[in-house]
Write a protein that holds these residues in place. Structure first.
Motif, PDB file in Angstrom:
ATOM      1  N   GLU A  14      -3.414  -2.555   2.087  1.00  0.00           N
ATOM      2  CA  GLU A  14      -4.840  -2.354   2.299  1.00  0.00           C
ATOM      3  C   GLU A  14      -5.121  -0.855   2.287  1.00  0.00           C
ATOM      4  OE1 GLU A  14      -6.351  -4.281   5.742  1.00  0.00           O
ATOM      5  OE2 GLU A  14      -5.672  -6.284   5.140  1.00  0.00           O
ATOM      6  N   ARG A  15      -6.367  -0.525   2.011  1.00  0.00           N
ATOM      7  CA  ARG A  15      -6.744   0.886   1.886  1.00  0.00           C
ATOM      8  C   ARG A  15      -7.791   1.259   2.916  1.00  0.00           C
ATOM      9  NH1 ARG A  15      -9.447   3.779  -3.502  1.00  0.00           N
ATOM     10  NH2 ARG A  15      -9.823   5.810  -2.522  1.00  0.00           N
ATOM     11  N   GLN A  16      -7.675   2.457   3.449  1.00  0.00           N
ATOM     12  CA  GLN A  16      -8.706   3.042   4.299  1.00  0.00           C
ATOM     13  C   GLN A  16      -8.814   4.510   3.940  1.00  0.00           C
ATOM     14  OE1 GLN A  16      -8.548   2.095   8.476  1.00  0.00           O
ATOM     15  NE2 GLN A  16      -9.651   3.947   9.050  1.00  0.00           N
ATOM     16  N   ASP A  17      -9.883   4.852   3.265  1.00  0.00           N
ATOM     17  CA  ASP A  17     -10.064   6.214   2.726  1.00  0.00           C
ATOM     18  C   ASP A  17      -8.883   6.540   1.796  1.00  0.00           C
ATOM     19  OD1 ASP A  17     -12.443   6.489   4.170  1.00  0.00           O
ATOM     20  OD2 ASP A  17     -11.379   7.161   5.939  1.00  0.00           O
ATOM     21  N   ASP A  18      -8.130   7.589   2.115  1.00  0.00           N
ATOM     22  CA  ASP A  18      -6.998   7.966   1.248  1.00  0.00           C
ATOM     23  C   ASP A  18      -5.659   7.449   1.767  1.00  0.00           C
ATOM     24  OD1 ASP A  18      -8.659   9.264  -0.487  1.00  0.00           O
ATOM     25  OD2 ASP A  18      -8.366  11.250   0.395  1.00  0.00           O
ATOM     26  N   ASP A  19      -5.689   6.607   2.770  1.00  0.00           N
ATOM     27  CA  ASP A  19      -4.446   6.090   3.346  1.00  0.00           C
ATOM     28  C   ASP A  19      -4.241   4.623   2.987  1.00  0.00           C
ATOM     29  OD1 ASP A  19      -3.893   8.533   4.614  1.00  0.00           O
ATOM     30  OD2 ASP A  19      -5.194   7.988   6.309  1.00  0.00           O
ATOM     31  N   LEU A  20      -2.962   4.244   2.889  1.00  0.00           N
ATOM     32  CA  LEU A  20      -2.590   2.860   2.647  1.00  0.00           C
ATOM     33  C   LEU A  20      -1.925   2.290   3.892  1.00  0.00           C
ATOM     34  CD1 LEU A  20      -1.086   3.075  -0.971  1.00  0.00           C
ATOM     35  CD2 LEU A  20      -3.363   2.276  -0.313  1.00  0.00           C
ATOM     36  N   TYR A  21      -2.112   0.988   4.091  1.00  0.00           N
ATOM     37  CA  TYR A  21      -1.531   0.312   5.244  1.00  0.00           C
ATOM     38  C   TYR A  21      -0.820  -0.961   4.788  1.00  0.00           C
ATOM     39  CZ  TYR A  21      -4.392   3.302   8.269  1.00  0.00           C
ATOM     40  OH  TYR A  21      -4.940   4.378   8.908  1.00  0.00           O
ATOM     41  N   CYS A  22       0.313  -1.243   5.441  1.00  0.00           N
ATOM     42  CA  CYS A  22       0.991  -2.524   5.221  1.00  0.00           C
ATOM     43  C   CYS A  22       1.744  -2.887   6.491  1.00  0.00           C
ATOM     44  CB  CYS A  22       1.934  -2.473   4.020  1.00  0.00           C
ATOM     45  SG  CYS A  22       3.414  -1.481   4.285  1.00  0.00           S
ATOM     46  N   ALA A  23       2.117  -4.134   6.619  1.00  0.00           N
ATOM     47  CA  ALA A  23       2.862  -4.612   7.781  1.00  0.00           C
ATOM     48  C   ALA A  23       4.264  -5.011   7.333  1.00  0.00           C
ATOM     49  CB  ALA A  23       2.148  -5.788   8.427  1.00  0.00           C
ATOM     50  N   VAL A  24       5.277  -4.613   8.118  1.00  0.00           N
ATOM     51  CA  VAL A  24       6.676  -4.907   7.799  1.00  0.00           C
ATOM     52  C   VAL A  24       7.329  -5.605   8.989  1.00  0.00           C
ATOM     53  CG1 VAL A  24       8.925  -3.915   7.246  1.00  0.00           C
ATOM     54  CG2 VAL A  24       6.849  -2.952   6.220  1.00  0.00           C
ATOM     55  N   PRO A  25       7.919  -6.781   8.763  1.00  0.00           N
ATOM     56  CA  PRO A  25       8.590  -7.484   9.865  1.00  0.00           C
ATOM     57  C   PRO A  25      10.001  -6.933  10.100  1.00  0.00           C
ATOM     58  CG  PRO A  25       8.694  -8.808   7.878  1.00  0.00           C
ATOM     59  CD  PRO A  25       7.910  -7.586   7.521  1.00  0.00           C
ATOM     60  N   ILE A  26      10.390  -6.842  11.370  1.00  0.00           N
ATOM     61  CA  ILE A  26      11.756  -6.486  11.736  1.00  0.00           C
ATOM     62  C   ILE A  26      12.241  -7.469  12.796  1.00  0.00           C
ATOM     63  CG2 ILE A  26      11.428  -4.041  11.209  1.00  0.00           C
ATOM     64  CD1 ILE A  26      11.236  -3.520  14.231  1.00  0.00           C
ATOM     65  N   LEU A  44       1.011   6.675   3.923  1.00  0.00           N
ATOM     66  CA  LEU A  44       1.277   5.240   4.039  1.00  0.00           C
ATOM     67  C   LEU A  44       1.616   4.954   5.492  1.00  0.00           C
ATOM     68  CD1 LEU A  44       1.939   2.367   3.018  1.00  0.00           C
ATOM     69  CD2 LEU A  44       4.254   3.202   2.479  1.00  0.00           C
ATOM     70  N   TYR A  45       0.906   4.006   6.074  1.00  0.00           N
ATOM     71  CA  TYR A  45       1.163   3.606   7.454  1.00  0.00           C
ATOM     72  C   TYR A  45       1.780   2.211   7.471  1.00  0.00           C
ATOM     73  CZ  TYR A  45      -1.500   7.613   9.120  1.00  0.00           C
ATOM     74  OH  TYR A  45      -1.924   8.893   9.384  1.00  0.00           O
ATOM     75  N   ILE A  46       2.925   2.120   8.133  1.00  0.00           N
ATOM     76  CA  ILE A  46       3.632   0.848   8.233  1.00  0.00           C
ATOM     77  C   ILE A  46       3.470   0.314   9.653  1.00  0.00           C
ATOM     78  CG2 ILE A  46       5.883  -0.280   8.147  1.00  0.00           C
ATOM     79  CD1 ILE A  46       6.723   1.811   6.083  1.00  0.00           C
ATOM     80  N   LYS A  47       2.902  -0.875   9.748  1.00  0.00           N
ATOM     81  CA  LYS A  47       2.768  -1.517  11.047  1.00  0.00           C
ATOM     82  C   LYS A  47       3.978  -2.407  11.280  1.00  0.00           C
ATOM     83  CE  LYS A  47      -0.504  -4.071  13.917  1.00  0.00           C
ATOM     84  NZ  LYS A  47      -1.851  -4.668  14.008  1.00  0.00           N
TER      85      LYS A  47
END
Length: 374
Positions: A267-279, A330-333
């Motif tokens: 997903e995008r928010q302004d110039d940043d990208l976001y995604c979720a990663v399971p651990i 890039l932000y990884i949740k």
């Protein structure tokens, strides 16, 4: 149906001054003028009613007769028909605001013809094309081929609409102005000439290939450059790829409106990208190095710190949306996944871990504000 009282029509008292009458009529004329309410019969009737009331009450001879005898006192005195008095007061009624009135009624700021009438050289119409592109193409840019129809200048008559050797003659109805005028109240209303359609001229021998229109509908393909970082709903303007203008005028522009498909993971928010990663719960507890795919197809190593909590954001610099010479992040949740089912040995280990770590049976609640700040 009985006529309404003229003072009631204008919304004024019987002792209203001439200035009050003018102001009241001015307000109603602007509100109900037919050019402001096309096809609205009720508005047209109210405009005529207000005009008639103004013509009577603004006249020094008709008003006293009306005040004494009502509608019967002004019958045969030209109420609703003699517009000359209203026209003489036109500048006075709208003093200081003539430009605004005409702009309100007829619009302003449009492209004007370069000729004397309406049929001069004008720019063609702009066109719109809607396109849906993949999320990745919106982030990094791409080239897309589109196909659409547009009016192009007829090659036979070169956009003139006239057959070879034939000319055009001035419209006898409007004398080349492209407009005819008629009086309505104290307004002089202009409309397109019915004989020439507002062009100001008549083509005696139309071009056979375009039927006298000067244009031909054709389908064309062009490549559209999608700039990197384009956002959903934005448009790309391609000059001179719209419809050809009348009489060989320049073409308009093509506006390509962009819709961006949603991505499966990013997903995008302004110039940043976001995604979720399971651990796993052990990776969250012990820490780990994991491999995470990026939007542009790379795989990057991400270090999971020991004891990371569920929902924590990890920032990866310069892996976001390109913006000139820089890129966003890039932000990884981190999503800590709890096993839905444990093996026998896994359960034994978890029970042993619970004993070693001394799990609390009565945990203390956490405030939502504190939780949001994590």
């Amino acid at each position: 149906m009985a006529k309404r009282d003229y003072y009631e029509v204008l919304g004024i008292q019987k002792d209203a001054s001439k200035d009050d009458i003018k102001k009241a009529y001015r307000k109603l004329a602007i509100q109900y003028h037919p050019d402001k309410n096309p096809g609205n019969k009720e508005a047209e009737e109210k405009f005529k009613e207000a005009t008639e009331a103004y013509e009577i009450l603004s006249d020094d001879q008709k008003r006293p007769a009306y005040d004494q005898f009502g509608h019967a006192g002004v019958e045969g005195m030209g109420g609703g028909q003699d517009f000359s008095q209203a026209f003489r007061g036109f500048e006075d009624i709208f003093s200081g605001d003539l430009g605004g009135i005409f702009e309100t009624f007829f619009g302003g700021g449009g492209r004007r013809s370069s000729g004397g009438g309406q049929g001069g050289v004008r720019q063609g119409a702009n066109l719109r094309y809607d396109i849906e592109i993949p999320f990745k193409d919106a982030i990094f840019g791409s080239k897309v081929e589109i196909q659409y129809s547009r009016n192009e200048s007829c090659p036979t008559c070169k956009g003139s609409g006239a057959a070879n050797g034939a000319g055009k003659k001035v419209c006898p109805t409007c004398q080349g102005s492209g407009q005819v005028r008629h009086s309505q109240g104290f307004f002089s209303v202009a409309s397109a000439c019915p004989s020439c359609g507002g062009e100001g001229y008549i083509i005696e021998h139309p071009c056979k290939d375009c039927g006298g229109t000067g244009t031909q509908k054709k389908r064309q393909k062009i490549m559209v450059t999608i700039p990197a970082g384009v956002e959903n709903g934005r448009r790309v303007v391609i000059p001179r790829q719209g419809d050809a203008g009348p009489n060989g005028g320049p073409p308009g522009d093509l506006y390509v409106f962009i819709r961006v498909k949603a991505h499966e993971y990013f997903e995008r928010q302004d110039d940043d990208l976001y995604c979720a990663v399971p651990i796993s719960i052990t990776q969250a507890s012990l820490g780990a190095d994991i491999q995470v795919p990026t939007l542009d197809g790379k795989t990057i190593k991400v270090k999971i710190p020991p004891g990371i909590q569920n929902g924590k954001l990890l920032r990866i610099r310069d892996e976001g949306v390109p913006n000139g010479s820089r890129r966003g992040n890039l932000y990884i949740k981190v999503i800590v996944q709890i096993p839905a089912k444990l093996s026998k040995r896994g359960r034994e280990l978890m029970e042993e871990l619970a004993k070693v770590e001394g799990e609390v049976d009565s945990p203390k609640p956490i405030s939502l504000s504190e939780l949001a700040g994590q």
